[in-house]
Design an enzyme around this catalytic site. Sequence first.
Site, PDB file in Angstrom:
ATOM      1  CD  GLU A 437      -3.065  -1.193   2.240  1.00  0.00           C
ATOM      2  OE1 GLU A 437      -2.861  -0.367   3.101  1.00  0.00           O
ATOM      3  OE2 GLU A 437      -3.861  -2.037   2.362  1.00  0.00           O
ATOM      4  CD  GLU A 513      -2.766  -5.963   4.399  1.00  0.00           C
ATOM      5  OE1 GLU A 513      -1.850  -5.878   3.870  1.00  0.00           O
ATOM      6  OE2 GLU A 513      -3.691  -5.469   5.185  1.00  0.00           O
TER       7      GLU A 513
HETATM    8  C1  GAL Z   1      -3.751  -2.722   5.627  1.00  0.00           C
HETATM    9  C2  GAL Z   1      -2.278  -2.551   5.921  1.00  0.00           C
HETATM   10  C3  GAL Z   1      -1.846  -3.409   7.046  1.00  0.00           C
HETATM   11  C4  GAL Z   1      -2.692  -3.024   8.127  1.00  0.00           C
HETATM   12  C5  GAL Z   1      -4.354  -3.430   7.957  1.00  0.00           C
HETATM   13  C6  GAL Z   1      -5.152  -3.186   8.986  1.00  0.00           C
HETATM   14  O1  GAL Z   1      -4.340  -1.656   4.857  1.00  0.00           O
HETATM   15  O2  GAL Z   1      -1.584  -2.917   4.679  1.00  0.00           O
HETATM   16  O3  GAL Z   1      -0.510  -2.951   7.370  1.00  0.00           O
HETATM   17  O4  GAL Z   1      -2.580  -1.810   8.742  1.00  0.00           O
HETATM   18  O5  GAL Z   1      -4.618  -2.559   6.687  1.00  0.00           O
HETATM   19  O6  GAL Z   1      -6.345  -3.408   8.539  1.00  0.00           O
END
Ligand code: GAL
Length: 821
Positions: A437, A513
Amino acid sequence: MMRLLHLTYFLTFLVLLIPMKSHGQKARQSFLLEKNWRFFPGEVADGASISLDDRAWQSVTVPHDWAIYGPFDRAHDLQDVAVTQNGEKKATVKTGRTGGLPYVGVGWYRNSFDVSNFDAQKKRVVLKFDGAMSEARVYVNGKEACFWPYGYNAFHCDVTELLHADGMNNNVAVRLENKAQSSRWYPGAGLYRNVHVIVTEKIHVPVWGTYITTPFVSDSLASVRLETSVKNADGRLVRMVTAIMDARGRIVAQKENLQKINYGKPFVQNFEVSNPALWSPEQPNLYRASTQVFVDGQLVDNFETRFGIREVRILADKGFMLNGKIRKFQGVCNHHDLGPLGAAINVSALRYQLELLKDMGCDAVRTAHNMPAPELVELCDELGLMMMIEPFDEWDIAKCKNGYHRFFQEWAERDMVNMIRHFRNNASVVMWSIGNEVPTQCSAEGYKVASFLQDICHREDPTRPVTCGMDQVSCVLENGFASLLDVPGLNYRTHRYTEAYAKLPQNLVLGSETASTVSSRGVYKFPVVKKGDMIYADHQSSSYDMEYCSWSNLPDEDFALAEDYHWTMGQFVWTGFDYLGEPSPYDTDAWPNHSSMFGIIDLASIPKDRYYLYRSLWNKKEHTLHILPHWTWPDRVGQQTPVFVYTDYPSAELFINGKSQGIKRKSNASLEERYRLMWMNTVYEPGEVKVIAYDVNGKPAAEKIIRTAGKPAHIKMEALQDSIVADGRTLAYIRVQAVDREGNLCPHADGLVQFDVKGEGEFRALANGDPTNLEAFHKPQMHLFNGQLTLIVQSVEKAGKIQIEARSKGLKKETLIVNSK
Ligand code: GAL
């Protein structure tokens, strides 16, 4: 015939070993600097000076995390920021973002080491750090030896010229500095990974100097290609003898080659392995290449490289293939901390965590958002977990005021090269990710930075595909960022998958993710509703697994995407384990809250209910039948109290005190009903909840019962390992519960438990998984959280019994013996 062949190979190899024997000694020596470190938490003007008297400093063993001992405090690293990735527009005060632990500041470490038979003309001595948090300046005998800013990466420096002439009593001093606002999670602090001293001849294989690939893989034959760099041998004739050995140590191929070393070019050898035992998560077969390097008839180095034989492919419209078979990642993302142990690496803690994940049916790990410890990667090789290794959370544009962007221009390539060379021989690593991100996604020329990083991966390791975790879907679909990657990875944004698939030339989508569902182990909130950003006065989230953050979703959505579309590649859930820091949805001035709630498993390594939801889909070898919530609700008599069952069986019948509540079947009525069996209207009455699961033919196949608990009667302790190794490092995890007279877990017990550890072991840490708990992990007493906590004890270097006693007011005390062998 095969036996004869093995024998012939073996005998030839013995003959080839003769020059080494006659040489009389091993050509390389490597040891860890673990004990006798001195540590000072603060700046020291002459910290590197040989004459400094450091006897009053703390004596510590490395790996060491100076911040994990606390205390927790709201004031530690308060960050006034707008987390734009989470959709925030205005800056607000973030508490506990980095765990509320004192990681900020300067720290000094000092030690000394000897190199016997040292001769600066003939030997090379390298110090290798697997990671030092952060901005490490290393001094040897008072002189600066190297600097490495990125705290997560391994680095090394040649210190030969700085050693004392006799090689003895060399002082090593390391200055570390962590700036405030340098992280979005708990980074840890100090020499939190291993420090190695490596002594070689002048002509030698440098650190990470081999590169093994398997250019052809089939069931009957594999070719193995080994590139070995040899330093200081330019223009010389080098003889290299390599044996490839299987897991049982049998030689399966070997070669002896003679070649002139051209400047900077590696020595290449090729091997054939018949009927190779391929590496996969299900069968993590490994091989070793054992190499000897001779110059002028003298053995100058011997080097061992462990590897696996497997083929990784990415196919448009089809996804990821391992050894010719398509599979979807059943992966988790993990941060690097080990809960109450902090960032300090410990092999047995990692093993314990990975085994829990394996039992869930997990087959992959993404190291978010930084380079892992080598021990983690080696364990993934051995246990069978595929890895996506990722270096960065920031490139040239900041997420954190003092984050990695400060170093990106100067250091990114060096950091990438170290990471890739470190891990490119590991069988478990199947993909590189170049970032998470990164705000650069949306800048007009961001694609150039992505290409730059992807090109480094392709140059250093053309065998693995490259991805990037992207969350700004509109930007990356328009600006050419996503289309240049080998594999487009989307973080969340499940509603944009089909569009991304249609627009992108790769015709694939990886869930780099996913989920970020939030829950606190053992906490249930009523009424049960599916909702984003739910906030409660107690700062907890519900374990009915219906709560998520504004940018995220429930697991059910990701399951469906993996099942319904052939072009999805599976997922990496955020996260396998709770971690220190980032306590969303309680990150905005909501102290006390020091750890995440995203974990499938809590900070004390105790599975939450969600563990069984994933297990019911992912573990194809064993059945899952799990009931939630617990059934001890004195305040809810007569009230609607839904019951959920997580199971791989298609249907089940629920009984409360013998009365059927009906049969539920998995259905397409809603995403949740597709994966969970839910009785929404059940009414609480104390007693017994029983579930009978039915198989596809409607026959009863399994049964599970939970009961209302009485008053807490005694403490129950259960060691999760049968015995541990008496090496001074291995840990035993002990589950501690308050139970009633019948042995039922008392799910509301929150009493203080005090521990006494005697005999051949030491108290190491406690954790109860409560994100709001401010008790130190390193005092031998802690309150139970929803009836449970985890005690961790450590072996000493002497075998024997470890006696543990647990006491809690009003409860019968309990003792437990753990054997250390
Ligand atoms: C994502 C990020 C992670 C963590 C997660 C929490 O956007 O890549 O590092 O912050 O959100 O939901």
